[in-house]
Design a protein around this motif. Structure first.
Motif, mmCIF file in Angstrom:
data_model
loop_
_atom_site.group_PDB
_atom_site.id
_atom_site.type_symbol
_atom_site.label_atom_id
_atom_site.label_comp_id
_atom_site.label_asym_id
_atom_site.label_seq_id
_atom_site.Cartn_x
_atom_site.Cartn_y
_atom_site.Cartn_z
ATOM 1 N N LYS A 12 103.906 1.339 25.286
ATOM 2 C CA LYS A 12 103.627 2.260 26.390
ATOM 3 C C LYS A 12 102.588 3.311 26.013
ATOM 4 C CE LYS A 12 107.051 3.838 28.810
ATOM 5 N NZ LYS A 12 108.321 4.436 29.273
ATOM 6 N N LEU A 13 102.227 3.391 24.735
ATOM 7 C CA LEU A 13 101.393 4.480 24.236
ATOM 8 C C LEU A 13 99.956 4.016 24.034
ATOM 9 C CD1 LEU A 13 103.915 5.815 21.567
ATOM 10 C CD2 LEU A 13 103.536 6.723 23.874
ATOM 11 N N GLU A 14 99.035 4.798 24.532
ATOM 12 C CA GLU A 14 97.611 4.499 24.378
ATOM 13 C C GLU A 14 96.892 5.762 23.895
ATOM 14 O OE1 GLU A 14 93.706 3.289 27.103
ATOM 15 O OE2 GLU A 14 95.695 3.392 28.002
ATOM 16 N N VAL A 15 96.054 5.613 22.884
ATOM 17 C CA VAL A 15 95.251 6.732 22.391
ATOM 18 C C VAL A 15 93.898 6.702 23.084
ATOM 19 C CG1 VAL A 15 94.173 7.805 20.385
ATOM 20 C CG2 VAL A 15 96.424 6.732 20.160
ATOM 21 N N ARG A 16 93.584 7.800 23.766
ATOM 22 C CA ARG A 16 92.311 7.879 24.478
ATOM 23 C C ARG A 16 91.858 9.342 24.520
ATOM 24 N NH1 ARG A 16 92.632 6.396 30.553
ATOM 25 N NH2 ARG A 16 93.554 4.502 29.652
ATOM 26 N N PRO A 17 90.718 9.682 23.897
ATOM 27 C CA PRO A 17 90.228 11.059 23.960
ATOM 28 C C PRO A 17 90.005 11.492 25.403
ATOM 29 C CG PRO A 17 89.065 9.820 22.272
ATOM 30 C CD PRO A 17 89.875 8.815 23.056
ATOM 31 N N ALA A 18 90.185 12.792 25.651
ATOM 32 C CA ALA A 18 90.085 13.321 27.015
ATOM 33 C C ALA A 18 88.663 13.729 27.373
ATOM 34 C CB ALA A 18 91.025 14.512 27.173
ATOM 35 N N PHE A 19 87.694 13.078 26.759
ATOM 36 C CA PHE A 19 86.295 13.413 27.024
ATOM 37 C C PHE A 19 85.720 12.462 28.053
ATOM 38 C CE2 PHE A 19 81.780 12.561 25.959
ATOM 39 C CZ PHE A 19 81.247 13.790 26.304
ATOM 40 N N LEU A 20 85.059 13.011 29.063
ATOM 41 C CA LEU A 20 84.371 12.213 30.065
ATOM 42 C C LEU A 20 82.872 12.410 29.898
ATOM 43 C CD1 LEU A 20 86.563 13.069 33.182
ATOM 44 C CD2 LEU A 20 86.726 11.050 31.723
ATOM 45 N N GLU A 21 82.123 11.385 30.212
ATOM 46 C CA GLU A 21 80.666 11.467 30.077
ATOM 47 C C GLU A 21 80.125 12.661 30.844
ATOM 48 O OE1 GLU A 21 76.695 8.712 30.974
ATOM 49 O OE2 GLU A 21 78.718 7.896 31.209
ATOM 50 N N LEU A 22 79.220 13.404 30.198
ATOM 51 C CA LEU A 22 78.655 14.589 30.847
ATOM 52 C C LEU A 22 77.814 14.174 32.047
ATOM 53 C CD1 LEU A 22 77.471 16.757 27.805
ATOM 54 C CD2 LEU A 22 79.590 16.927 29.111
ATOM 55 N N ARG A 23 77.996 14.892 33.126
ATOM 56 C CA ARG A 23 77.209 14.643 34.328
ATOM 57 C C ARG A 23 76.117 15.704 34.447
ATOM 58 N NH1 ARG A 23 79.345 18.294 38.240
ATOM 59 N NH2 ARG A 23 81.384 19.114 37.645
ATOM 60 N N GLN A 24 75.102 15.378 35.235
ATOM 61 C CA GLN A 24 74.023 16.345 35.441
ATOM 62 C C GLN A 24 74.564 17.555 36.199
ATOM 63 O OE1 GLN A 24 70.773 14.324 37.385
ATOM 64 N NE2 GLN A 24 69.849 13.759 35.420
ATOM 65 N N ARG A 25 74.145 18.727 35.760
ATOM 66 C CA ARG A 25 74.618 19.953 36.383
ATOM 67 C C ARG A 25 73.573 21.029 36.175
ATOM 68 N NH1 ARG A 25 80.085 20.458 34.310
ATOM 69 N NH2 ARG A 25 79.956 18.294 33.753
#
Length: 311
Positions: free
Chosen positions: A141-154
């Motif tokens: 049930k456990l998954e390791v996934r960093p909480a980083f999302l690709e940066l969007r233009q801003r």
């Protein structure tokens, strides 16, 4: 599918709240109906809204730290409500969660029972996953996934005084933190005091939620700027205009700000309190002399490889 993100919503802009905000934007951009139920205040109104979304068959995605009782109570409440919706997922973010869960039999049992309500649990780091597995949560049930999302233009509208302050200092360092012991604010201040002997015009912009304490170091008032709770766009802009990004934490999860700085091409010096992405210059957690040495090393590399001018 309609997704209800349950977690803190900025302000203040911390790691979890920033992730929830960015995830909402990404889901909406992909055409997925998405709303945020702010968990900063859990009371009757929160419970009623939770029930309303469950009855309306929304899918829940809970984001919490996992390092205190209230966090697990929130997750349990949402997990039970999710039974009436279209499923529920849990993401645990805090680097202090493993220590909290592992501290007693009662806490391990609480974590195991709460996690039983979720078909899947996302852990932002391996230590979180390992602590849950040791508590009896099935590893499948456990998954390791960093909480980083690709940066969007801003685009951020620069604050005049902030821009002027940064232009008048060199090198400019940046850090994001809350004023709690685990974030290493006192260590950072002390290190800036030592680095000032080598770099008299050094400046450090400290970005974090809420008002900060006074700088307790004589003569450093002109070298430390407590910028307060900047919005995410401004925070990224300050990072991008800095020579280095610092992460002096004593305990950490998978820091989103570290990954953001790297994505912006900004060198990062961080404690070895947690696993860090490739490219981060590590210093021994809590070691002021090593922090200063690694900052000087990173600055020399920035001058040599990136052409950054430093006064």
């Amino acid at each position: 599918m309609k997704i209800l993100l349950i977690g803190p919503n900025p302000p203040p802009h911390g790691g979890i709240s920033t992730h929830v905000s960015e995830l909402r934007h990404a889901l909406r951009a992909a055409g997925t109906p998405c709303r945020v139920l702010n968990s900063a205040r859990v009371g009757l109104r929160f419970a009623l809204n939770l029930a309303r979304y469950g009855i309306a068959r929304w899918s829940f995605h809970v984001h919490t730290n996992g390092h205190n009782r209230n966090s697990w109570l929130l997750a349990g409440m949402c997990g039970l409500a999710g039974i009436f919706g279209r499923g529920c997922a849990l993401t645990l973010h805090s680097g202090m969660a493993p220590g909290y869960v592992s501290a007693s039999f009662a806490r391990r049992q609480m974590a195991r029972l709460v996690c039983a309500l979720f078909p899947g649990i996302v852990c932002v780091s391996e230590p979180i996953r390992d602590s849950l597995a040791a508590a009896g949560v099935p590893p499948r049930k456990l998954e390791v996934r960093p909480a980083f999302l690709e940066l969007r233009q801003r685009r951020a509208e620069w604050d005049g005084p902030l821009k002027a302050w940064m232009r008048e200092r060199s090198p400019v360092l940046a850090a994001t933190l809350f004023f709690r012991p685990e974030y290493g604010f006192d260590l950072l201040i002390s290190a800036i005091g030592k680095l000032r002997r080598r770099y008299p015009s050094i400046g450090c912009v400290v970005m974090g939620g809420g008002p900060g304490p006074a700088v307790r170091a004589p003569g450093l008032e002109d070298n430390i700027l407590l910028a307060g709770d900047l919005d995410h766009d401004m925070c990224l802009s300050v990072m991008a205009h800095s020579h280095l990004f610092l992460r002096p934490t004593y305990v950490d999860g998978d820091s989103i700000s570290v990954r953001e700085a790297l994505a912006l091409g900004v060198p990062v010096v961080a404690s070895n309190a947690a696993a860090r992405p490739p490219g981060v210059v590590l210093f021994e957690t809590g070691d002021e002399d090593d922090l200063c040495a690694k900052v000087e090393l990173a600055l020399r590399v920035a001058v040599k490889e990136r052409g950054h001018a430093i006064a």
